[in-house]
Design a protein around this motif. Structure first.
Motif, PDB file in Angstrom:
ATOM      1  N   LEU A   1       7.301   2.314  -4.260  1.00  0.00           N
ATOM      2  CA  LEU A   1       6.576   1.091  -3.901  1.00  0.00           C
ATOM      3  C   LEU A   1       5.456   1.414  -2.906  1.00  0.00           C
ATOM      4  CD1 LEU A   1       7.928  -2.422  -3.351  1.00  0.00           C
ATOM      5  CD2 LEU A   1       6.564  -1.420  -1.529  1.00  0.00           C
ATOM      6  N   LEU A   2       5.754   2.274  -1.927  1.00  0.00           N
ATOM      7  CA  LEU A   2       4.732   2.687  -0.958  1.00  0.00           C
ATOM      8  C   LEU A   2       3.553   3.337  -1.681  1.00  0.00           C
ATOM      9  CD1 LEU A   2       3.539   3.483   1.813  1.00  0.00           C
ATOM     10  CD2 LEU A   2       5.117   5.427   1.832  1.00  0.00           C
ATOM     11  N   ASN A   3       3.838   4.191  -2.657  1.00  0.00           N
ATOM     12  CA  ASN A   3       2.760   4.861  -3.390  1.00  0.00           C
ATOM     13  C   ASN A   3       1.861   3.874  -4.102  1.00  0.00           C
ATOM     14  OD1 ASN A   3       2.447   7.742  -3.260  1.00  0.00           O
ATOM     15  ND2 ASN A   3       4.559   7.898  -3.980  1.00  0.00           N
ATOM     16  N   ARG A   4       2.450   2.801  -4.596  1.00  0.00           N
ATOM     17  CA  ARG A   4       1.634   1.793  -5.270  1.00  0.00           C
ATOM     18  C   ARG A   4       0.722   1.072  -4.278  1.00  0.00           C
ATOM     19  NH1 ARG A   4       5.420  -1.008  -9.903  1.00  0.00           N
ATOM     20  NH2 ARG A   4       3.489  -2.181 -10.273  1.00  0.00           N
ATOM     21  N   VAL A   5       1.189   0.877  -3.059  1.00  0.00           N
ATOM     22  CA  VAL A   5       0.320   0.283  -2.036  1.00  0.00           C
ATOM     23  C   VAL A   5      -0.768   1.276  -1.629  1.00  0.00           C
ATOM     24  CG1 VAL A   5       0.193  -0.773   0.244  1.00  0.00           C
ATOM     25  CG2 VAL A   5       2.180  -1.209  -1.198  1.00  0.00           C
TER      26      VAL A   5
ATOM     27  N   GLY B   1      -1.531  -6.166   1.109  1.00  0.00           N
ATOM     28  CA  GLY B   1      -0.982  -4.818   1.027  1.00  0.00           C
ATOM     29  C   GLY B   1      -0.500  -4.337   2.385  1.00  0.00           C
ATOM     30  N   ALA B   2      -1.303  -4.609   3.415  1.00  0.00           N
ATOM     31  CA  ALA B   2      -0.906  -4.232   4.775  1.00  0.00           C
ATOM     32  C   ALA B   2       0.332  -5.011   5.210  1.00  0.00           C
ATOM     33  CB  ALA B   2      -2.064  -4.496   5.745  1.00  0.00           C
TER      34      ALA B   2
ATOM     35  N   ASP C   1       1.203  -8.327  -8.195  1.00  0.00           N
ATOM     36  CA  ASP C   1       0.199  -9.398  -8.066  1.00  0.00           C
ATOM     37  C   ASP C   1      -1.084  -8.856  -7.433  1.00  0.00           C
ATOM     38  OD1 ASP C   1       1.890 -11.261  -9.197  1.00  0.00           O
ATOM     39  OD2 ASP C   1       2.595 -12.052  -7.268  1.00  0.00           O
ATOM     40  N   ILE C   2      -0.945  -8.006  -6.430  1.00  0.00           N
ATOM     41  CA  ILE C   2      -2.128  -7.418  -5.784  1.00  0.00           C
ATOM     42  C   ILE C   2      -2.849  -6.498  -6.759  1.00  0.00           C
ATOM     43  CG2 ILE C   2      -2.960  -5.999  -3.873  1.00  0.00           C
ATOM     44  CD1 ILE C   2      -0.445  -6.851  -2.312  1.00  0.00           C
ATOM     45  N   GLU C   3      -2.078  -5.684  -7.476  1.00  0.00           N
ATOM     46  CA  GLU C   3      -2.685  -4.776  -8.458  1.00  0.00           C
ATOM     47  C   GLU C   3      -3.490  -5.560  -9.493  1.00  0.00           C
ATOM     48  OE1 GLU C   3       0.712  -1.218  -8.404  1.00  0.00           O
ATOM     49  OE2 GLU C   3       0.905  -2.915  -9.792  1.00  0.00           O
TER      50      GLU C   3
ATOM     51  N   LEU D   1      -6.819  -6.748  -8.312  1.00  0.00           N
ATOM     52  CA  LEU D   1      -7.806  -5.671  -8.172  1.00  0.00           C
ATOM     53  C   LEU D   1      -8.126  -5.003  -9.501  1.00  0.00           C
ATOM     54  CD1 LEU D   1      -6.405  -3.963  -4.934  1.00  0.00           C
ATOM     55  CD2 LEU D   1      -8.548  -5.253  -5.112  1.00  0.00           C
ATOM     56  N   GLY D   2      -7.432  -5.416 -10.575  1.00  0.00           N
ATOM     57  CA  GLY D   2      -7.673  -4.829 -11.882  1.00  0.00           C
ATOM     58  C   GLY D   2      -7.102  -3.434 -12.056  1.00  0.00           C
ATOM     59  N   ILE D   3      -6.016  -3.119 -11.343  1.00  0.00           N
ATOM     60  CA  ILE D   3      -5.434  -1.773 -11.450  1.00  0.00           C
ATOM     61  C   ILE D   3      -3.971  -1.818 -11.893  1.00  0.00           C
ATOM     62  CG2 ILE D   3      -6.983  -0.745  -9.743  1.00  0.00           C
ATOM     63  CD1 ILE D   3      -4.672  -1.023  -7.685  1.00  0.00           C
ATOM     64  N   TYR D   4      -3.562  -2.931 -12.468  1.00  0.00           N
ATOM     65  CA  TYR D   4      -2.164  -3.045 -12.877  1.00  0.00           C
ATOM     66  C   TYR D   4      -1.858  -2.266 -14.153  1.00  0.00           C
ATOM     67  CZ  TYR D   4       2.172  -5.027 -14.662  1.00  0.00           C
ATOM     68  OH  TYR D   4       3.437  -5.172 -15.170  1.00  0.00           O
ATOM     69  N   ASP D   5      -2.803  -2.280 -15.100  1.00  0.00           N
ATOM     70  CA  ASP D   5      -2.578  -1.619 -16.391  1.00  0.00           C
ATOM     71  C   ASP D   5      -2.537  -0.106 -16.203  1.00  0.00           C
ATOM     72  OD1 ASP D   5      -2.400  -0.861 -19.001  1.00  0.00           O
ATOM     73  OD2 ASP D   5      -4.442  -1.461 -19.551  1.00  0.00           O
ATOM     74  N   LEU D   6      -1.381   0.492 -16.417  1.00  0.00           N
ATOM     75  CA  LEU D   6      -1.201   1.928 -16.206  1.00  0.00           C
ATOM     76  C   LEU D   6      -2.063   2.767 -17.132  1.00  0.00           C
ATOM     77  CD1 LEU D   6       0.438   4.118 -14.661  1.00  0.00           C
ATOM     78  CD2 LEU D   6       2.173   3.970 -16.473  1.00  0.00           C
TER      79      LEU D   6
END
Length: 228
Positions: free
Chosen positions: A50-54, A79-80, A211-213, A216-221
């Protein structure tokens, strides 16, 4: 004859799987959603995921800041907030209260533990600054430069930090305590998480990160797959 041979192979395979799992010690401790046992180190490593995703969220926001591109500043603020509530005030406290003292008492990996403690403190200082700077939007040019420096410093520290824990500290911890203590800690970790965040605390945090991803448009792996 053929039936006996088949039974022998099936039995041998099952024993090998069980022995392999027991040898690694992955599944002794608290339980996941399917009722499978999860050890204290595995629990902490899931939280590192989870930390890596943040950290990726931080990287993305930093890129927007460097390129002077607009983006939802609340993504960085949220995120913070996850770093503060789940990583620093919970995950790191678990390490500081349950793992680090045992290594210091046993006089093992003491230099590593001291550095990890110093980095926990530095991370909290950086998060304080980040949360303060994201209170107002849009950020001024001066604030943007400060944010870029903070995000760079935070990610540069935390990637090797968590890698050392995953590859050195957590594997050593299994050898440091008895099986009974190891199992008991797994239950205590789970209880602590439920007290602070509810029964599905980790899953709730993962949902917030998703939700944050998406914002920002970075959810799709798939977008991170190189086109070779």
């Amino acid at each position: 004859m053929e039936n006996n041979r088949r039974k022998f192979i099936e039995t041998s395979f099952k024993l090998a799987v069980v022995s392999g799992i027991a040898g690694i010690g992955i599944f002794s401790g608290c339980k996941d959603d399917d009722g499978q046992e999860v050890s204290p180190p595995e629990d902490l490593m899931q939280e590192h995921g989870l930390l890596n995703r943040v950290l990726l969220i931080y990287d993305t926001c930093k890129t927007h800041l460097v390129n002077k591109e607009s983006f939802p500043i609340e993504a960085l603020a949220n995120g913070a907030g996850i770093i503060r509530t789940f990583v620093e005030d919970y995950h790191e406290k678990q390490e500081e209260n349950y793992l680090f003292p045992r290594f210091l008492k046993a006089n093992q990996l003491t230099d590593l533990v001291q550095v990890l403690l110093q980095q926990h403190k530095a991370g909290r200082d950086l998060t304080d600054q980040l949360m303060q700077l994201t209170k107002t939007a849009p950020a001024s040019d001066a604030d943007s430069q400060k944010l870029i420096a903070i995000l760079t410093t935070f990610n540069t520290m935390y990637r090797p930090h968590e890698a050392r824990e995953d590859t050195i500290l957590f594997p050593a911890f299994r050898k440091l305590v008895s099986k009974h203590e190891y199992d008991a800690l797994g239950e205590e970790f789970e209880n602590n998480e439920h007290k602070l965040f509810g029964k599905d605390g980790f899953e709730t945090m993962v949902g917030k990160v998703e939700d944050i991803e998406k914002s920002l448009g970075i959810y799709d792996l798939a977008q991170f797959t190189p086109h070779l």
